[in-house]
Design an enzyme around this catalytic site. Sequence first.
Site, PDB file in Angstrom:
ATOM      1  N   LYS A   1      32.193  50.222  41.509  1.00  0.00           N
ATOM      2  CA  LYS A   1      33.229  51.265  41.454  1.00  0.00           C
ATOM      3  C   LYS A   1      33.520  51.682  40.015  1.00  0.00           C
ATOM      4  O   LYS A   1      33.607  52.869  39.715  1.00  0.00           O
ATOM      5  CB  LYS A   1      34.564  50.774  42.048  1.00  0.00           C
ATOM      6  CG  LYS A   1      34.527  50.308  43.462  1.00  0.00           C
ATOM      7  CD  LYS A   1      35.933  49.996  43.968  1.00  0.00           C
ATOM      8  CE  LYS A   1      36.672  48.930  43.175  1.00  0.00           C
ATOM      9  NZ  LYS A   1      36.108  47.576  43.272  1.00  0.00           N
TER      10      LYS A   1
ATOM     11  N   ARG B   1      45.544  48.598  46.628  1.00  0.00           N
ATOM     12  CA  ARG B   1      44.812  47.381  46.951  1.00  0.00           C
ATOM     13  C   ARG B   1      45.325  46.689  48.209  1.00  0.00           C
ATOM     14  O   ARG B   1      44.771  45.683  48.616  1.00  0.00           O
ATOM     15  CB  ARG B   1      44.913  46.416  45.787  1.00  0.00           C
ATOM     16  CG  ARG B   1      43.509  46.127  45.206  1.00  0.00           C
ATOM     17  CD  ARG B   1      43.584  45.406  44.019  1.00  0.00           C
ATOM     18  NE  ARG B   1      42.529  44.668  43.496  1.00  0.00           N
ATOM     19  CZ  ARG B   1      41.792  45.034  42.450  1.00  0.00           C
ATOM     20  NH1 ARG B   1      41.901  46.231  41.946  1.00  0.00           N
ATOM     21  NH2 ARG B   1      40.938  44.203  41.936  1.00  0.00           N
TER      22      ARG B   1
ATOM     23  N   ARG C   1      27.851  39.572  35.016  1.00  0.00           N
ATOM     24  CA  ARG C   1      28.433  40.755  34.349  1.00  0.00           C
ATOM     25  C   ARG C   1      28.964  40.420  32.951  1.00  0.00           C
ATOM     26  O   ARG C   1      29.580  39.383  32.733  1.00  0.00           O
ATOM     27  CB  ARG C   1      29.575  41.290  35.204  1.00  0.00           C
ATOM     28  CG  ARG C   1      30.240  42.507  34.591  1.00  0.00           C
ATOM     29  CD  ARG C   1      31.021  43.267  35.597  1.00  0.00           C
ATOM     30  NE  ARG C   1      32.276  42.614  35.980  1.00  0.00           N
ATOM     31  CZ  ARG C   1      33.192  43.199  36.742  1.00  0.00           C
ATOM     32  NH1 ARG C   1      32.980  44.413  37.224  1.00  0.00           N
ATOM     33  NH2 ARG C   1      34.292  42.563  37.053  1.00  0.00           N
TER      34      ARG C   1
ATOM     35  N   ARG D   1      34.479  38.416  31.611  1.00  0.00           N
ATOM     36  CA  ARG D   1      35.877  38.398  32.059  1.00  0.00           C
ATOM     37  C   ARG D   1      36.238  37.011  32.589  1.00  0.00           C
ATOM     38  O   ARG D   1      35.439  36.365  33.244  1.00  0.00           O
ATOM     39  CB  ARG D   1      36.066  39.435  33.173  1.00  0.00           C
ATOM     40  CG  ARG D   1      36.286  40.824  32.632  1.00  0.00           C
ATOM     41  CD  ARG D   1      36.264  41.869  33.705  1.00  0.00           C
ATOM     42  NE  ARG D   1      37.082  41.564  34.880  1.00  0.00           N
ATOM     43  CZ  ARG D   1      37.330  42.438  35.853  1.00  0.00           C
ATOM     44  NH1 ARG D   1      36.834  43.658  35.780  1.00  0.00           N
ATOM     45  NH2 ARG D   1      38.062  42.120  36.884  1.00  0.00           N
TER      46      ARG D   1
HETATM   47  P1  AMP Z   1      39.742  44.814  38.679  1.00  0.00           P
HETATM   48  O1  AMP Z   1      39.383  45.131  37.272  1.00  0.00           O
HETATM   49  O2  AMP Z   1      40.020  46.030  39.501  1.00  0.00           O
HETATM   50  O3  AMP Z   1      38.746  43.874  39.334  1.00  0.00           O
HETATM   51  O4  AMP Z   1      41.142  44.015  38.614  1.00  0.00           O
HETATM   52  C1  AMP Z   1      41.234  42.780  37.951  1.00  0.00           C
HETATM   53  C2  AMP Z   1      42.501  42.066  38.368  1.00  0.00           C
HETATM   54  O5  AMP Z   1      43.643  42.872  38.003  1.00  0.00           O
HETATM   55  C3  AMP Z   1      42.651  41.827  39.865  1.00  0.00           C
HETATM   56  O6  AMP Z   1      41.976  40.670  40.312  1.00  0.00           O
HETATM   57  C4  AMP Z   1      44.161  41.702  39.980  1.00  0.00           C
HETATM   58  O7  AMP Z   1      44.610  40.451  39.498  1.00  0.00           O
HETATM   59  C5  AMP Z   1      44.659  42.760  38.993  1.00  0.00           C
HETATM   60  N1  AMP Z   1      44.831  44.079  39.652  1.00  0.00           N
HETATM   61  C6  AMP Z   1      44.130  45.223  39.396  1.00  0.00           C
HETATM   62  N2  AMP Z   1      44.551  46.230  40.174  1.00  0.00           N
HETATM   63  C7  AMP Z   1      45.549  45.723  40.949  1.00  0.00           C
HETATM   64  C8  AMP Z   1      46.383  46.259  41.967  1.00  0.00           C
HETATM   65  N3  AMP Z   1      46.277  47.540  42.371  1.00  0.00           N
HETATM   66  N4  AMP Z   1      47.313  45.433  42.533  1.00  0.00           N
HETATM   67  C9  AMP Z   1      47.444  44.156  42.136  1.00  0.00           C
HETATM   68  N5  AMP Z   1      46.675  43.586  41.205  1.00  0.00           N
HETATM   69  C10 AMP Z   1      45.733  44.352  40.605  1.00  0.00           C
END
Ligand code: AMP
Length: 235
Positions: A28, A103, A142, A175
């Site tokens: 994504k 989410r 990654r 990460r």
């Molecule tokens: P991502 O980069 O989208 O994989 O997000 C990394 C982390 O950020 C996730 O595992 C959550 O801990 C937090 N996070 C990102 N977006 C959200 C969201 N919409 N709601 C809650 N936590 C989020």
Amino acid sequence: MTSGTPTNGSHQRRALHLVFLGPPGAGKGTQAARLAQSAGIPHLSTGDMLRHALALATPTGLEAKQYMDRGELVPFPIILRLVRDKLQDPASARGWVLDGFPRNLEQARAFAEMLGELRREITRVLYFKVSDESVIRRLAGRRICRRCQSPYHLEFSPPKSEGICDRCGGELYQRSDDVEAAIRTRLRVYADETDPLVDFYRRAGVLAAIDGEQEIEGVKRAVDAAVAGASPRAG
Ligand code: AMP
């Protein structure tokens, strides 16, 4: 407009309000960044916003860290504030690509309310379908540039020099939530909380499914077709 973008003129005529949905590691972020750049609209990644806040050591970033490191969702009030600010920003007037939000159903309902207040409608939700097995393989390998956030993969798209970003020379890092225990939690959280949104948006008639298992060029073509409205498929 950059070459390789859909050329039906839709980007000029109407605002694009896109939501990218799918498990972690589905591609994504890569596709959202590319599409946003070619369409000249912001890429709004809630994960990137949180990582940025953490890099600046803001109270929001520091509070979010404990949840992110474990692969759990960050409390909703934090997310809502971040998204609301971005959607109200003049930079978002011509559209946006949302990546990582909403989410769960609570977020999706609050988002619908927010869009109503802003008099906006979702153009399309692109749902990236990828198996758990692929997610684990992709995330474990990654690496990301600390400076420009470009993504790499040790096996599938390694940088020319180890540990260095091809684009900007920045340092590549892993990460803290791309380690196995956190990946498993993220997959569980995705299945329990986020996956129900597929039905939610399918019923709203805005869902287009993308086969995220294809190689990157195939995914890119599917994304462009879905956005241009050429072949949206209810998934
Ligand atoms: P991502 O980069 O989208 O994989 O997000 C990394 C982390 O950020 C996730 O595992 C959550 O801990 C937090 N996070 C990102 N977006 C959200 C969201 N919409 N709601 C809650 N936590 C989020």
